[in-house]
Design an enzyme around this catalytic site. Structure first.
Site, PDB file in Angstrom:
ATOM      1  CG  ASP A 107      36.153  40.544  29.849  1.00  0.00           C
ATOM      2  OD1 ASP A 107      35.405  39.469  30.068  1.00  0.00           O
ATOM      3  OD2 ASP A 107      37.051  41.149  29.542  1.00  0.00           O
ATOM      4  CE  LYS A 164      32.474  37.408  32.611  1.00  0.00           C
ATOM      5  NZ  LYS A 164      32.616  36.647  32.118  1.00  0.00           N
ATOM      6  CG  MET A 169      38.507  38.228  40.840  1.00  0.00           C
ATOM      7  SD  MET A 169      37.214  37.349  40.425  1.00  0.00           S
ATOM      8  CE  MET A 169      38.145  35.885  40.420  1.00  0.00           C
TER       9      MET A 169
HETATM   10  N1  SAH Z   1      41.290  34.693  33.564  1.00  0.00           N
HETATM   11  C1  SAH Z   1      41.918  35.919  34.086  1.00  0.00           C
HETATM   12  C2  SAH Z   1      41.448  36.622  35.712  1.00  0.00           C
HETATM   13  C3  SAH Z   1      40.048  37.095  35.520  1.00  0.00           C
HETATM   14  S1  SAH Z   1      39.110  37.089  36.983  1.00  0.00           S
HETATM   15  C4  SAH Z   1      44.004  35.744  34.222  1.00  0.00           C
HETATM   16  O1  SAH Z   1      43.616  34.831  33.722  1.00  0.00           O
HETATM   17  O2  SAH Z   1      43.817  36.246  34.536  1.00  0.00           O
HETATM   18  C5  SAH Z   1      40.097  38.886  37.357  1.00  0.00           C
HETATM   19  C6  SAH Z   1      41.204  38.724  38.317  1.00  0.00           C
HETATM   20  O3  SAH Z   1      42.350  38.466  37.834  1.00  0.00           O
HETATM   21  C7  SAH Z   1      41.342  40.482  39.264  1.00  0.00           C
HETATM   22  O4  SAH Z   1      40.257  40.546  39.814  1.00  0.00           O
HETATM   23  C8  SAH Z   1      42.922  40.499  39.186  1.00  0.00           C
HETATM   24  O5  SAH Z   1      42.506  39.770  40.713  1.00  0.00           O
HETATM   25  C9  SAH Z   1      43.312  39.412  38.174  1.00  0.00           C
HETATM   26  N2  SAH Z   1      43.848  40.163  37.056  1.00  0.00           N
HETATM   27  C10 SAH Z   1      43.738  40.301  36.305  1.00  0.00           C
HETATM   28  N3  SAH Z   1      44.586  41.444  34.974  1.00  0.00           N
HETATM   29  C11 SAH Z   1      45.731  42.274  35.771  1.00  0.00           C
HETATM   30  C12 SAH Z   1      45.962  42.574  36.115  1.00  0.00           C
HETATM   31  N4  SAH Z   1      46.578  43.297  34.834  1.00  0.00           N
HETATM   32  N5  SAH Z   1      46.951  42.705  37.203  1.00  0.00           N
HETATM   33  C13 SAH Z   1      46.689  42.666  37.985  1.00  0.00           C
HETATM   34  N6  SAH Z   1      45.858  41.629  38.741  1.00  0.00           N
HETATM   35  C14 SAH Z   1      44.864  41.250  37.652  1.00  0.00           C
END
Ligand code: SAH
Length: 460
Positions: free
Chosen positions: A245, A267, A380
């Site tokens: 995704d 997504k 998020m």
């Molecule tokens: N499973 C993922 C999270 C999914 S929800 C994890 O464990 O990281 C998606 C959210 O993750 C985004 O809206 C943001 O808030 C955060 N996110 C994911 N990668 C990011 C990054 N490189 N920098 C900042 N926020 C990030």
């Protein structure tokens, strides 16, 4: 390519070494290991280098007739004239020649080797930097356990049996991959070869069935490919189909097997290319077709990743799966931003919260979130930032509580906006950060001034 890498069979063939010192001795022992008949020529030999079994010693200065019958020659003397002479004569007779530390006089060079016989790995820098080649060898030394010798020999022993049992090469390849990456290989490495062999023969009997598919639910970390786990990388290179995704960074997708089919399942906020239910069903269908399916997700699949739902559907259909954790955004982003999530002086606990507020309203436990001495990380949360800050303040956190918003953390596009609960919404409104972003709230944010270390090239 300056040199053609080959492995040469020198068993019971005459190999010549000119020189009687330490270097000559080292080369002689490699040749002996490879089963060569070694003749060593020198006016005198170091004491340690004399009387070794399997070596014919000729105590003379080098003469052209010493080359007679040799299939390979190594000059390891400190006499330039002799080295030149050996090189010239050997070349004239088309005998491969190596002059130690003098690539110009060589027709072949000796690599650094990692010996897990029958598995051999050879390293060469083409004479440019033998030290670098040796360093690389050292690195791999720690990654390829000694047990690989046993494992390779095990495969050699069963190769013909498997070849007769499975005639289709593509299916045979998958069979061996499963053997080498599964329980059977683990058993050989642990020294239980009898059991391993019994298991292999058993699987061979079932082998003509189409291979059963499986799903790997893999966390790809927050963006920087260096933050992948070894297991993630291994499965990424094994899978036939990849479903990823938008949180998975491009360089990471590029690291999946070259000939794998890559499917983007989207997504983004309110824009799901494939709805979750369809992804769940697709995973089941592909695995039932016998495919090895990689479900690659940003961060950790079990943290705001809906990984649990995908696995539930698979489990309900009896599809085998593995789950590989990844570095979650909070952890990766905090490290690269120089913001420790806990700290004795500022935060005794840390909470991960979804800031994806249903209909912009609040069903979070704001009272608990607004307590002092903790760090709160909002995933998020960009869209609801204003509400989040306002709620925390109205439930008791001082408006001056430090807060940071990190854009695309751990990547070259990382940008960090710091302020307080009172100022952050306005900063974000002017700066317009690009998703994904993470919000970190708490006293730990101030530590960034001292601990900031990651300076992406594109940041300014
Ligand atoms: N499973 C993922 C999270 C999914 S929800 C994890 O464990 O990281 C998606 C959210 O993750 C985004 O809206 C943001 O808030 C955060 N996110 C994911 N990668 C990011 C990054 N490189 N920098 C900042 N926020 C990030």
């Amino acid at each position: 390519m300056d040199f053609l890498p080959i492995f040469m069979n020198v068993k019971d063939r005459l190999c010549l070494i000119i020189g009687g010192g330490e270097v000559a001795q080292r080369k002689a022992s490699v040749l002996l290991d490879a089963g060569a008949m070694v003749k060593a020529v020198a006016p005198e030999f170091l004491e340690e280098f004399s009387g070794l079994a399997g070596i014919e010693y000729v105590v003379q200065r080098f003469q052209p007739n010493h080359l007679d019958g040799a299939i390979l020659v190594i000059a390891a003397t400190d006499d330039h004239v002799v080295n030149h002479e050996v090189s010239k004569l050997a070349r004239a007779r088309n005998i491969p020649v190596n002059v130690v530390d003098n690539p110009d006089l060589c027709t072949f060079i000796m690599p650094s080797i990692l010996d897990r016989s029958p598995l051999m790995v050879a390293f060469s820098s083409g004479g440019a930097s033998p030290v670098l080649a040796r360093m690389l060898r050292g690195k791999l030394e720690t990654m390829i356990p000694q047990g690989y010798s046993r494992l390779t020999a095990f495969c050699a022993r069963l190769r013909n049996t498997v070849r007769t049992g499975i005639t289709e090469p593509a299916i045979r390849r998958i069979f061996w991959e499963n053997v080498l990456e599964g329980t059977i290989a683990e058993k050989v490495l642990a020294g239980d070869e009898a059991d391993a062999e019994a298991m292999l023969l058993d699987q061979l009997k079932k082998g003509n069935k189409p291979p059963s598919g499986e799903v790997y639910l893999v966390g790809a970390g927050p963006g920087d490919p260096d933050l992948l786990t070894f297991r993630a990388l291994r499965l990424m290179q094994k899978a036939d189909i990849v479903l990823f995704d938008n949180l998975v960074s491009k360089p990471i997708v590029e690291m999946t097997r070259r000939d794998a089919t890559r499917i983007y399942v989207g997504k983004q906020r309110n824009n799901h290319t494939l709805p979750q239910e369809e992804i769940n069903v697709l995973l089941v269908r592909l695995a039932q077709e016998g495919k090895r399916v990689l479900r690659l997700k940003g961060g950790d699949p079990f943290i705001f990743g809906r990984g649990g739902e995908e696995i539930e559907t698979l489990a309900a259909h009896g599809i085998p799966f593995q789950i590989v954790p990844g570095i979650t955004a909070a952890s990766g982003v905090a490290s690269y931003a120089g913001i420790p999530l806990t700290h004795r002086d500022y935060a005794q606990s840390c909470t991960f919260v979804t800031g994806h507020l249903k209909n912009g309203t609040t069903n979070l436990d704001w009272e608990r979130l607004a307590r002092p001495n903790q760090t709160i990380v909002f995933y998020m949360g960009l869209h609801g930032l204003e509400t989040i800050c306002a709620q925390l303040v109205s439930h008791g956190l001082p408006a001056g509580t430090p807060a940071a918003l990190v854009q695309q953390g751990t990547t070259q596009d990382q940008r960090i906006y710091t302020g307080t609960l009172a100022t952050l919404p306005e900063i974000v409104q002017t700066e317009k950060p690009r998703p994904p972003t993470l919000i970190i709230v708490g006293g730990v944010v101030t530590l960034r001034e001292k601990l900031n270390w990651f300076h992406p090239e594109k940041s300014e």
